[in-house]
Enzyme design. Structure first.
Site, PDB file in Angstrom:
ATOM      1  N   TRP A 168       0.854  -1.242  -0.225  1.00 19.50           N
ATOM      2  CA  TRP A 168      -0.093  -0.130  -0.039  1.00 19.50           C
ATOM      3  C   TRP A 168       0.896   1.301   0.080  1.00 19.50           C
ATOM      4  O   TRP A 168       0.369   2.516  -0.349  1.00 19.50           O
ATOM      5  CB  TRP A 168      -0.998   0.087   1.319  1.00 19.50           C
ATOM      6  CG  TRP A 168      -0.179  -0.179   2.553  1.00 19.50           C
ATOM      7  CD1 TRP A 168      -0.104  -1.500   3.109  1.00 19.50           C
ATOM      8  CD2 TRP A 168       0.378   0.659   3.365  1.00 19.50           C
ATOM      9  NE1 TRP A 168       0.781  -1.328   4.219  1.00 19.50           N
ATOM     10  CE2 TRP A 168       1.049  -0.119   4.307  1.00 19.50           C
ATOM     11  CE3 TRP A 168       0.902   2.245   3.271  1.00 19.50           C
ATOM     12  CZ2 TRP A 168       1.771   0.492   5.374  1.00 19.50           C
ATOM     13  CZ3 TRP A 168       1.847   2.662   4.340  1.00 19.50           C
ATOM     14  CH2 TRP A 168       2.223   1.877   5.200  1.00 19.50           C
ATOM     15  N   ASN A 169       2.029   1.322   0.345  1.00 16.43           N
ATOM     16  CA  ASN A 169       2.917   2.441   0.389  1.00 16.43           C
ATOM     17  C   ASN A 169       3.290   3.203  -0.553  1.00 16.43           C
ATOM     18  O   ASN A 169       3.140   4.580  -0.211  1.00 16.43           O
ATOM     19  CB  ASN A 169       4.057   2.281   1.582  1.00 16.43           C
ATOM     20  CG  ASN A 169       5.059   1.405   0.728  1.00 16.43           C
ATOM     21  OD1 ASN A 169       4.721   0.322   0.016  1.00 16.43           O
ATOM     22  ND2 ASN A 169       6.326   1.398   0.949  1.00 16.43           N
TER      23      ASN A 169
ATOM     24  N   PRO B  28      -3.216  -6.349  -5.445  1.00 11.23           N
ATOM     25  CA  PRO B  28      -2.778  -5.009  -4.681  1.00 11.23           C
ATOM     26  C   PRO B  28      -3.289  -4.986  -3.322  1.00 11.23           C
ATOM     27  O   PRO B  28      -4.148  -6.031  -2.960  1.00 11.23           O
ATOM     28  CB  PRO B  28      -3.497  -3.899  -5.443  1.00 11.23           C
ATOM     29  CG  PRO B  28      -3.696  -4.391  -6.748  1.00 11.23           C
ATOM     30  CD  PRO B  28      -4.063  -5.944  -6.464  1.00 11.23           C
ATOM     31  N   ASP B  29      -2.543  -4.254  -2.300  1.00 12.94           N
ATOM     32  CA  ASP B  29      -3.232  -4.268  -0.823  1.00 12.94           C
ATOM     33  C   ASP B  29      -4.506  -3.648  -0.798  1.00 12.94           C
ATOM     34  O   ASP B  29      -4.822  -2.611  -1.758  1.00 12.94           O
ATOM     35  CB  ASP B  29      -2.193  -3.422  -0.172  1.00 12.94           C
ATOM     36  CG  ASP B  29      -2.606  -3.383   1.262  1.00 12.94           C
ATOM     37  OD1 ASP B  29      -3.259  -2.520   1.713  1.00 12.94           O
ATOM     38  OD2 ASP B  29      -2.028  -4.199   2.062  1.00 12.94           O
TER      39      ASP B  29
ATOM     40  N   SER C 235       6.437  -7.463   4.276  1.00 15.26           N
ATOM     41  CA  SER C 235       7.148  -7.764   5.528  1.00 15.26           C
ATOM     42  C   SER C 235       7.955  -8.947   5.327  1.00 15.26           C
ATOM     43  O   SER C 235       7.761  -9.781   4.571  1.00 15.26           O
ATOM     44  CB  SER C 235       6.199  -7.966   6.617  1.00 15.26           C
ATOM     45  OG  SER C 235       5.604  -9.194   6.560  1.00 15.26           O
TER      46      SER C 235
ATOM     47  N   GLU D 228      11.036  -8.308  -1.705  1.00 13.23           N
ATOM     48  CA  GLU D 228      11.528  -7.129  -1.336  1.00 13.23           C
ATOM     49  C   GLU D 228      10.754  -6.693   0.145  1.00 13.23           C
ATOM     50  O   GLU D 228       9.716  -6.502  -0.007  1.00 13.23           O
ATOM     51  CB  GLU D 228      11.636  -5.981  -2.194  1.00 13.23           C
ATOM     52  CG  GLU D 228      12.444  -4.770  -1.873  1.00 13.23           C
ATOM     53  CD  GLU D 228      11.552  -3.367  -1.430  1.00 13.23           C
ATOM     54  OE1 GLU D 228      11.140  -3.286  -0.478  1.00 13.23           O
ATOM     55  OE2 GLU D 228      11.155  -2.775  -2.376  1.00 13.23           O
ATOM     56  N   LEU D 229      11.541  -7.057   1.271  1.00 11.68           N
ATOM     57  CA  LEU D 229      10.934  -7.133   2.515  1.00 11.68           C
ATOM     58  C   LEU D 229      11.395  -5.901   3.420  1.00 11.68           C
ATOM     59  O   LEU D 229      11.710  -4.905   3.135  1.00 11.68           O
ATOM     60  CB  LEU D 229      11.697  -8.309   3.247  1.00 11.68           C
ATOM     61  CG  LEU D 229      11.131  -9.500   2.156  1.00 11.68           C
ATOM     62  CD1 LEU D 229      11.834 -10.805   2.582  1.00 11.68           C
ATOM     63  CD2 LEU D 229       9.811  -9.861   2.023  1.00 11.68           C
TER      64      LEU D 229
ATOM     65  N   CYS E  27      10.061   1.771   1.870  1.00  8.81           N
ATOM     66  CA  CYS E  27      10.996   0.760   2.350  1.00  8.81           C
ATOM     67  C   CYS E  27      12.446   0.967   2.374  1.00  8.81           C
ATOM     68  O   CYS E  27      13.171   0.648   3.047  1.00  8.81           O
ATOM     69  CB  CYS E  27      10.946  -0.396   1.147  1.00  8.81           C
ATOM     70  SG  CYS E  27      11.216   0.057  -0.571  1.00  8.81           S
TER      71      CYS E  27
END
Length: 533
Positions: free
Chosen positions: A173-174, A198-199, A249, A270-271, A304
């Site tokens: 979502w970011n 998507p979120d 996450s 990608e965490l 991130c």
């Protein structure tokens, strides 16, 4: 209600839609038509800056996921036969559409995510850069390559890049426009189809991205959207995908990696991160302060690659702290679609609770608040002040855990080797920055920092916006890379094709096995002597 004359979207975030949703039904219907959903149920999306409802998002079932993959497989068969030039041309058309429609894109991002408009602008900018880069470099990444054959002039070897098939993308979502599209564009260029989830918090922005792909001319069925909780739809997506791309996450990424391993399919993850900045003794202090503001507080720290730890050389620590605190306190916070705000809202109550808990824990255990340190409900339900902490110690939750909010901890260092060791402390390794007037020395230090991207005299933009450079994390910050050659090759299988002339790999011309072995040995020695691989 005032309306943006360019986009037709509501222009006033203070509009009270308690009696109706913020967007016109026709606009929402055109977006949600992109979702494959037959459940008959919906989830209400809210504007973080106001807490008011925006629209109802139809929800997908497991059967809808199966249908999405069926459509994708049918579309991918024809798409794989489409020429590279034709695929690239559609990316260039998308590039122009995104730039033409950037006001609408930014409006929707601001409504759904609550971020400041200047941070929303990063998203159409990044997608335009991504589309242009892959369109311009398509042949470089995808053309058949000649390789050395075992017998010079007689063995011809070529390597093909064959599409995986259907790629599953689970986006966060970011950065709802960037992350919804940037990983999928190279997948399309490589000849794949995409199913994306998507979120739930930012579905409308992701759906606008899907709509723009269709407007650019990508065939219907090539990009398929499902909506619903990851715990319900994630498993069925992994079961049907030929490759999975996930951003989110570390805990969820580990689960996805295990599920992909069970099926022997690849994944890129990608965490999380706990990203550091090193301000060396010879740094340009004003430049470091400007970079730190962006590194720590872009999108309210919900980035991130944003910074949560800052190590500053003793020789410049006090000067840097004074200027950094002043600049942070001077930031303008507001909800709105207009330019002029330095920081917007957090995305949700959960995010606000995490940020508040991290800061309160640190303060209770002795950390000092140099700026910020509290929620701002007067601005909106999820606003939190940009916050600088000093004296953060290992017993505090925010010391090693990702906050993902507008909170930065300052640390003084005396020895650069110690600063590098502290920057490498922990299990994350996504992004870092180094500020120094001696760029050559900073590059040497960068090689010692265990992060997938390192920026010198810049917070994060130099690496992230350089689409030819790979972007991703080391250690528990992920695996695989987006962008550059790695970002498109992950969606392909390498296929070696070799043709042989005249000689075969067995005895001929009357030779027996032993004589053949001696001939091959002599040939190898000769090739070595003349310097052939």
């Amino acid at each position: 209600m005032s309306v943006n004359p360019t986009t037709g979207l509501p222009a006033d975030p203070e509009h009270d839609p308690r009696a109706s949703y913020a967007f016109e039904p026709e606009y929402v219907a055109a977006l949600t038509d992109q979702i494959i959903a037959t459940s008959g149920t919906g989830v209400t999306a809210y504007a973080p800056a106001t807490g008011k409802p925006l629209a109802v998002i139809p929800q997908s079932t497991v059967e809808d996921v199966a249908e999405a993959y069926a459509r994708a497989r049918r579309a991918q068969q024809a798409w794989a036969r489409t020429s590279i030039d034709d695929r690239a041309a559609l990316l260039m058309r998308l590039h122009d559409i995104v730039l033409d429609r950037q006001d609408e894109i930014m409006d929707l991002i601001c409504w759904e995510s609550g971020k400041a408009r200047k941070h929303a602008f990063d998203e159409p900018l990044h997608i335009a850069l991504t589309a242009r880069y892959y369109a311009r470099t398509a042949h470089k990444h995808l053309d058949t390559e000649r390789r050395l054959g075992v017998i010079p002039a007689l063995t011809r070897v070529e390597v093909n890049r064959v599409p995986k098939g259907v790629v599953g993308i689970i986006s966060p979502w970011n950065y709802p426009f960037t992350m919804a599209l940037c990983d999928g564009l190279p997948a399309l260029l490589a000849g794949n189809a995409v199913v994306t989830k998507p979120d739930a918090q930012t579905m409308l922005t992701a759906l606008l991205g899907a709509q723009l792909l269709e407007e650019a001319g990508f065939p219907r069925g090539l990009w398929n959207v499902v909506a619903g909780p990851g715990r319900e739809l994630g498993g069925p997506m992994i079961e049907r995908s030929d490759y999975i791309c996930f951003t989110g996450s570390t805990a969820t990424g580990k689960i996805i990696a295990q599920q992909c391993a069970d099926r022997l399919i690849g994944c890129s993850l990608e965490l999380g991160g706990k990203n550091p900045i090193l301000v060396l003794r010879d740094a340009d202090i004003d430049k470091a302060v400007e970079g730190a503001i962006r590194a720590c507080f872009s999108n309210a720290g919900q980035l991130c690659v944003s910074t949560e730890r800052m190590f500053v050389a003793d020789q410049v620590y006090d000067r840097f702290k004074e200027k950094f605190v002043a600049a942070t306190r001077a930031m303008r916070l507001s909800a709105g679609l207009e330019w002029g705000s330095d920081m917007g809202s957090l995305i949700s109550q959960d995010q606000l609770d995490t940020v508040t808990a991290h800061v309160d824990d640190a303060v209770a255990k002795g950390a000092r608040v140099l700026a910020g340190g509290k929620p701002r409900p007067d601005l909106g339900p999820f606003f939190y002040e940009p916050t600088i902490l000093e004296g953060v110690s290992p017993d505090m939750v925010c010391f090693g855990n990702e906050t993902f909010g507008p909170v930065i901890s300052l640390y003084r260092f005396h020895d650069e080797a110690d600063a590098i060791a502290r920057a490498n402390d922990g299990e994350y390794g996504l992004n870092a920055a180094i500020y120094s007037r001696d760029v050559r020395r900073a590059r040497v230090i960068a090689r010692q920092v265990k992060c997938g991207t390192v920026n010198i005299n810049e917070a994060f933009g130099a690496t992230f916006a350089s689409i030819d450079a790979p972007m991703g994390g080391m250690r528990e910050s992920g695996m695989g890379r987006r962008q550059g050659g790695e970002g498109i090759h992950r969606y392909t299988e390498t296929q070696a094709v070799a043709s042989q002339a005249l000689l075969r790999f067995s005895p001929q011309y009357g030779l027996d096995d032993q004589q053949y072995a001696k001939l091959m040995t002599t040939s190898l020695r000769l090739l070595n002597k003349i310097g052939r691989a």
